[in-house]
Design a protein around this motif. Structure first.
Motif, PDB file in Angstrom:
ATOM      1  N   UNK B  48       0.816  -1.216   0.000  1.00  0.00           N
ATOM      2  CA  UNK B  48       0.000   0.000   0.000  1.00  0.00           C
ATOM      3  C   UNK B  48       0.849   1.264   0.000  1.00  0.00           C
ATOM      4  N   UNK B  50       2.856   2.280   2.465  1.00  0.00           N
ATOM      5  CA  UNK B  50       2.867   2.908   3.785  1.00  0.00           C
ATOM      6  C   UNK B  50       4.153   2.618   4.552  1.00  0.00           C
ATOM      7  N   UNK B  70       0.688   6.253  -1.499  1.00  0.00           N
ATOM      8  CA  UNK B  70      -0.416   5.319  -1.272  1.00  0.00           C
ATOM      9  C   UNK B  70      -1.690   5.739  -1.996  1.00  0.00           C
ATOM     10  N   UNK B  71      -1.913   7.058  -2.162  1.00  0.00           N
ATOM     11  CA  UNK B  71      -3.173   7.413  -2.821  1.00  0.00           C
ATOM     12  C   UNK B  71      -3.174   6.981  -4.281  1.00  0.00           C
ATOM     13  N   UNK B  74      -3.931   3.256  -4.327  1.00  0.00           N
ATOM     14  CA  UNK B  74      -5.374   3.064  -4.125  1.00  0.00           C
ATOM     15  C   UNK B  74      -6.125   3.329  -5.419  1.00  0.00           C
ATOM     16  N   UNK B  80      -7.364  -1.157   0.826  1.00  0.00           N
ATOM     17  CA  UNK B  80      -6.641  -1.613   2.013  1.00  0.00           C
ATOM     18  C   UNK B  80      -7.547  -1.514   3.230  1.00  0.00           C
ATOM     19  N   UNK B  82      -7.112  -1.932   7.076  1.00  0.00           N
ATOM     20  CA  UNK B  82      -6.035  -2.124   8.058  1.00  0.00           C
ATOM     21  C   UNK B  82      -6.486  -2.939   9.252  1.00  0.00           C
ATOM     22  N   UNK B  86      -8.886   1.555  12.131  1.00  0.00           N
ATOM     23  CA  UNK B  86      -8.620   2.952  11.791  1.00  0.00           C
ATOM     24  C   UNK B  86      -9.814   3.643  11.135  1.00  0.00           C
ATOM     25  N   UNK B 100     -14.006   7.245   1.744  1.00  0.00           N
ATOM     26  CA  UNK B 100     -13.512   6.178   0.871  1.00  0.00           C
ATOM     27  C   UNK B 100     -14.029   6.264  -0.558  1.00  0.00           C
ATOM     28  N   UNK B 146     -15.971   0.975   3.867  1.00  0.00           N
ATOM     29  CA  UNK B 146     -15.284   2.204   3.481  1.00  0.00           C
ATOM     30  C   UNK B 146     -14.301   1.932   2.340  1.00  0.00           C
ATOM     31  N   UNK B 147     -13.566   0.827   2.449  1.00  0.00           N
ATOM     32  CA  UNK B 147     -12.614   0.480   1.387  1.00  0.00           C
ATOM     33  C   UNK B 147     -13.342   0.126   0.097  1.00  0.00           C
TER      34      UNK B 147
END
Lengths: 617, 233
Positions: B48, B50, B70-71, B74, B80, B82, B86, B100, B146-147
């Protein structure tokens, strides 16, 4: 009764401008974790721009408000430039390094403002259509104050709508909690940061622009407002907009009434309120404990004892320094004393920040108490130099024990703000206690004993005390106490779990750092022959911070390098016109080229040249 | 689809991964198994973007994504989820989904809020609640939803069964099967072999940052000493 209502309204009118600047600061901190010292500069530029633009349309209502808004927008653009050219490059640098960069911006903007608008105060026009006063309960209230009272809540409502009714606002609120996660969900953080910075800067510009009918525009506005703005942000809770509003009203209204009882209180009142709030609520009224997910940071490396070669180099430098009065001019000896004082001050601050993990924005407090302690011992008790030199650090130790007891109960940026509060309270008290401290006139005639009056002789006194102090702090860093301090910094939970008294350790570390800063202050006082309240001021604290961060916080040699570079550059450029501009540019250059400080930069350079093995520090 | 080759990573001076290689094919569910601290989370964070200090190869659809922010990763279609969830505690459920939200893509199924609320009925009831008011299981669902709002093609699911009630674990298993049915690929990290066997097509086992086993569950069951050595606690 009418009189009290009038005071209340004045307080509320003052709150509006303070709220605008503080909420911009808070939003920027929330998303980017940058403590933006340049925020006061944005405020000042907003006021100057509004002054110039409004003057183009004399007497026009539209011209006035259009000018105010245009000023805010231009300041927003200025914020964009600062963010994109400077801050964006260093988001991955150690936390607080951005603070040094923003301080460079402060210096640059100060000199640019002086070049554009000149050094004299500018008196802004009254707001057209709002230039008279209305009577409320028999008291005259300026119409403009009433307008200001409305502007604050109107902006608050606007920001609330922006944050709750737009996608952008939702992203900002999400990033305030966990910006890394927002990035992993596909949001380009760089643009989010830029936009946030623009909004924050524009709000500060607006805060400055609406002040022009009420007070003159001058070059001191930036640093005079930044202290209060920090206080408001911290009382409200870092990152909380409504908190900033409540805190701005609280401070301004309290101030409006407190000055009736005790007129001198306004300098210290905000800081006293902040200290009280932080002791009761460690994250401010509406704040929360920050998320652990900021920029990825590298774990601290263990400190190693110096290699024998490095020891030899250091010893050679110390001997060269010791021998320097034999060859150097008196002037150079004085400069070297300044250098040693600055180095001890920076090393003591680094001891607290780098080893103890306690960032201080107010380390000047203990430097100043040491200096004043010695000066008052001479002028009131009539003590000779040596006993006075003992009184100074003891006074600093007492002050550090007192304020440190409160500070170590907090952590991170809140701890830093409480140290700032402590320093500002001491500064305010010193400034106003005319009969004891001489106030603004300071205490003069603090000269060394007769045997030490020559520049050479005093050089050796300073040498013994400063090099001794630095050596002592380095010894402590490698002592069991130093191990404990670093253990607490890296994981207070684990340190506590193995039976360490975490708070007590930090408290003692704080006190020791303060005592050594006091020693530096004593040497300073006798070298100058006088002390003024400046030694306790924000400027002195920031100088120390810049030295430590510029030098590199991860290495013991960092503050020594940082202080050396800082003093020599300052000595060199301060003789030039627009030295602040040049100095600010140099700071930015170092920040951009060596984001891990001078020590880190030298380290990388040596590795690149193959002079140092990987892993050696 | 997603391919990791000889990935090494470290935090400061601590080496976490010493050469991890794995592959997730189209519409495939791969379980990344290993004990606590084996490097499962770090592997996912590396994919990802990170983790900063990493080396090796990470390609997605044949394009290297190593070193991309990371953006951007995505936006290529990698979602992702986690381990610590989060979620944004001060945002409502709907606002969490809004963060998201990404535009639809041609090569992946599109997830609307309504579709997600059907998949996670508990969330529908709590759409105006703040994230921090949700239970652990609800938070786990929210983080997956959300993902999915980003309409990913591959989902990295980090320990979805950790620390939630058994009844929710069952629901998680259904969700993962639903993702596969929709045509997504999933890389799932797990400590629980039974859960992994129930949902995944293949297994990768890592230990001390190194890949120890890659293959089907039938092989793994035929050689119990492998899971004994690398997974038993």
């Amino acid at each position: 009764m009418g009189f009290y209502v009038a005071q209340l309204l004045t307080g509320l009118a003052n709150a509006s401008s303070l709220f605008l600047i503080a909420c911009g600061l808070s939003i920027i901190f929330g998303v980017t974790r940058i403590v933006n010292f340049a925020h006061g500069s944005f405020y000042m530029v907003g006021a100057y721009l509004a002054y110039s633009i409004v003057a183009l349309f004399p007497g026009s209502i539209l011209g006035f408000w259009g000018g105010v808004i245009a000023a805010a927008l231009i300041v927003g653009l200025l914020g964009l430039v600062v963010e994109m050219t400077i801050l964006r490059r260093i988001y991955r640098a150690p936390e607080l390094f951005q603070l040094v960069a923003t301080f460079g911006v402060v210096l640059i903007i100060q000199d640019m403002a002086q070049a554009i608008w000149g050094a004299e105060d500018k008196l802004g026009p009254r707001a057209p259509g709002l230039s008279s006063a209305v009577r409320i309960m028999g008291e005259p209230i300026p119409e403009y104050d009433l307008a200001l009272i409305l502007i604050g809540p109107a902006v608050l409502a606007g920001i609330w709508l922006l944050f709750h009714r737009t996608r952008w606002g939702v992203l900002v609120r999400a990033a305030t909690q966990d910006r890394e996660m927002v990035g992993a969900l596909g949001v380009n953080q760089a643009w989010l940061f830029s936009a946030t910075f623009v909004l924050g800067a524009a709000l500060a510009g607006l805060g400055g622009a609406i002040q022009i009918p009420r007070e003159s525009v001058n070059l001191q506005m930036d640093l005079s407002v930044i202290g209060d703005a920090f206080v408001v942000v911290v009382i409200g809770g870092m990152g909380s907009v409504s908190g900033a509003f409540v805190a701005a009203v609280l401070i301004s209204v309290l101030n409006a009434f407190a000055v009736l009882v005790y007129p001198q209180i306004s300098i210290v009142l905000p800081f006293v309120v902040m200290a009280v709030v932080l002791i009761v609520r460690p994250y401010g009224l509406f704040g929360k404990e920050g998320s652990g997910h900021g920029a990825p940071t590298e774990p601290e490396q263990p400190l190693r004892l110096m290699s024998s070669r490095a020891t030899l180099v250091l010893m050679a430098l110390v001997f060269a320094l010791a021998a320097s009065p034999l060859v150097a001019s008196d002037f150079a000896s004085i400069l070297l004393v300044d250098l040693m004082v600055a180095t001890l001050f920076a090393v003591s601050l680094h001891f607290m920040m780098g080893l103890g993990g306690m960032v201080s924005f107010g380390h000047a407090a203990y430097f100043g108490v040491g200096a004043y302690g010695a000066a008052m011992a001479v002028s009131y008790l009539g003590l000779p130099m040596i006993p006075a030199m003992i009184v100074g650090p003891l006074a600093a130790a007492v002050a550090a024990l007192f304020f440190g007891w409160f500070c170590v109960r907090l952590s991170g940026v809140y701890l830093a703000m409480l140290t700032l509060a402590a320093a500002q309270i001491l500064w305010g008290v010193t400034f106003q206690s005319q009969e004891y401290t001489g106030g603004d006139d300071g205490i003069v005639g603090i000269w060394p004993a007769s045997w030490a009056t020559s520049d050479q002789a005093y050089f050796y006194v300073a040498f013994a005390l400063c090099i001794g102090g630095i050596w002592f702090l380095r010894r402590v860093a490698h002592s069991p106490f130093g191990y404990g301090l670093r253990g607490v910094r890296d994981s207070d939970v684990r340190a506590e779990a193995i039976g360490m008294d975490v708070k007590f350790h930090q408290w003692m570390g704080f006190a020791l750092a303060g005592t050594m800063a006091g020693l530096a202050g004593v040497v300073f006082a006798f070298s100058k022959g006088s002390v003024f309240p400046d030694v306790l001021g924000i400027g002195q604290s920031v100088d120390g911070l810049v030295m430590v961060l510029l030098g590199g916080i991860h290495a013991l040699a960092g503050p020594i390098l940082g202080a050396g570079v800082f003093v020599l550059i300052e000595d060199w450029v301060s003789r030039l016109d627009y030295w602040r501009f040049i100095f600010g540019m140099i700071i930015l250059g170092v920040v951009l080229l060596a984001p891990d400080g001078v020590a880190g930069g030298v380290d990388r350079l040596m590795r690149a040249l193959g002079l140092r093995r990987e892993g050696q520090t | 689809m997603l391919e990791v080759k000889d990935l090494t990573a470290r935090y400061g001076r601590a080496q976490i991964l010493n050469g991890v290689s794995l592959r997730v094919g189209g519409n495939e569910v791969v379980a990344l198994l290993g004990r606590n601290g084996a490097g499962k989370t770090t592997t996912m964070k590396c994919v990802m973007g990170l983790v900063l200090q990493k080396a090796g190869e990470i390609t997605y659809d044949g394009v290297s994504i190593l070193g991309k922010p990371s953006h951007e990763i995505c936006r290529l279609g990698i979602g992702y989820v986690p381990e610590e969830r989060r979620i944004f505690g001060d945002l409502t459920v709907e606002e969490n989904l809004e963060v998201g939200d990404r535009p639809a893509r041609a090569d992946a199924p599109e997830w609307s809020r309504e579709h997600l609320f059907e998949l996670f009925p508990n969330l529908a009831e709590r759409r105006r609640n703040l994230g921090k008011q949700l239970s652990g299981g609800e938070q786990q669902m929210l983080t997956i939803a959300r993902t999915l709002m980003g309409n990913p093609k591959v989902v990295l699911l980090d320990e979805p069964s950790e620390g939630i009630a058994p009844v929710i674990v069952e629901q998680m298993a259904r969700v993962i099967k639903e993702l596969k049915a929709e045509g997504l690929s999933v890389l799932l990290s797990e400590q629980n072999l039974h859960f992994a066997r129930a949902v995944a097509d293949r297994a990768c086992i890592i230990e001390k940052g190194t890949l120890r086993y890659e293959g089907g569950f039938a092989d793994l069951d035929a050689h119990p000493e492998i899971s004994q050595q690398y997974l038993a606690v």
